[in-house]
Design an enzyme around this catalytic site. Structure first.
Site: not given
Ligand SMILES: *Cc1c(COP(=O)(O)O)cnc(C)c1O
Length: 333
Positions: A61, A123, A189, A187, A313, A86
């Site tokens: 992110k 942060y 997308g 989530g 992710s 959160s």
């Molecule tokens: C936010 C998040 C997702 C989902 O990402 P989207 O862009 O909302 O689909 C997947 N894995 C992690 C670790 C996240 O923080």
């Protein structure tokens, strides 16, 4: 009067992903791609794990947040930004603000884990707490945006966020070449649609899949029915993917570029977390295991010799629940 950048936004293209990559150059980590010989042997395929658990703040992110903040108007840069989350988006916005000298306000539920609040404040963000049972976080954020002229940065449905997340996919194709399939945790997308933009240019024959928690299958329902479906707030260990609906920008890209949206059970997420710890020495949060779980549990039919990308992710999980999940309890929270 500065306007919030969330209205009437143009859908991003691969050119925006390329621009985002330039913005992130030298700022975001170029995360490693890891493989497991034993898994490849078992599957008769080549699986490439793109480990965004090693990204700054512990999740992809940071890419979207930093790109979005970098592209703000000078008025918004001066006024600051607000976000509600959160989880990983909050920390990503907070760190990006710190790096760019932009003040950040994060609207967080009062019962968010104290470690997450502390990390976000660490942060340099200002945290505004709300009661998740009596108040709506989007309304609070919108009010703050209007009162103080702040830019509201949503976690997925924003062109600069999508383009930033897409740089993770761009990097993977640069690191390992073209793929036959690429599975991405999903989530709202943002990540999968950004990666799909990268694939459409860098590996056009690659089949793209989003992977959601079984309990939060709004993306699958939407993708398969051709219109955005909203579900009740789901309960899943994958707390980064418990969205109730995808966004209009992400959905348009998904419809055009995905092969399908798959789902996995919470039990499969726990087993995959354990596999990552034991076999690959990786700490991966439940949400970060979605795409890998679909490969391990047979959700995707793997053909011999296939080259498969798997986006890992994020790695942010508090130690107490990590311990419980490693010990095999699925009810950790
Ligand atoms: C936010 C998040 C997702 C989902 O990402 P989207 O862009 O909302 O689909 C997947 N894995 C992690 C670790 C996240 O923080």
């Amino acid at each position: 009067m500065v306007h919030s950048p969330t209205v009437a936004l143009k859908p991003p293209t691969y050119a925006d992903v390329e621009r985002a990559a330039q913005t992130l150059e030298g700022v975001a980590h170029r995360t490693p791609v890891l493989t497991s010989q034993s898994l490849n042997k078992t599957l008769g395929a080549e699986v490439f794990f793109k480990c965004e658990s090693f990204q700054r703040t512990g999740a992809f992110k940071f890419r979207g947040a930093y790109n979005a903040l970098s592209n703000l108007s000078s008025a918004h840069k001066k006024a600051g930004v607000v976000a509600y989350s959160s989880g990983n988006h909050a920390q990503a916005i907070a760190l990006s603000g710190q790096l760019l000298g932009i003040s950040t306000t994060i609207v967080m539920p009062h019962d968010a884990p104290s470690a997450k609040r502390a990390a976000t404040e660490g942060y340099g963000a200002q945290v505004v707490l709300y009661d998740r049972y009596t108040e709506k976080r989007d309304e609070i954020a919108a009010r703050l945006a209007e009162q103080h002229g702040l830019a509201l940065i949503p976690p997925f449905n924003h062109p600069d966020v999508i383009a930033g997340q897409g740089t993770a996919g761009k990097e993977l194709f640069e690191q390992v070449g073209e793929l036959d399939a690429f599975l991405v945790c999903m989530g709202g997308g943002g990540l999968v649609s950004g990666c799909a933009l990268a694939a459409s240019v860098l590996s056009p024959a690659c089949e793209m899949y989003g992977v959601e928690p079984e309990a939060g299958n709004d993306g699958q329902l939407s993708f398969r029915s051709g219109k955005i479906v909203t579900i009740d707030p789901p309960r899943s260990l994958a707390d980064g993917a418990v969205t109730t609906a995808v966004g209009d920008l992400t959905f348009a890209i998904m419809q055009k570029n995905l092969k399908d949206v798959l789902t996995v059970s919470d039990q499969a997420l726990v087993e995959t977390m354990q596999w990552f710890a034991q076999r690959m020495k990786l700490v991966v949060e439940p949400t970060g295991c979605l795409a890998a779980a679909a490969v391990m549990q047979g959700g995707l039919a793997i053909k011999p010799g296939m080259r498969v990308g798997v986006l890992v992710s994020g790695g942010n999980v508090d130690l107490a629940s990590y311990g419980q999940l490693m010990a095999g309890s699925i009810n950790a929270s």
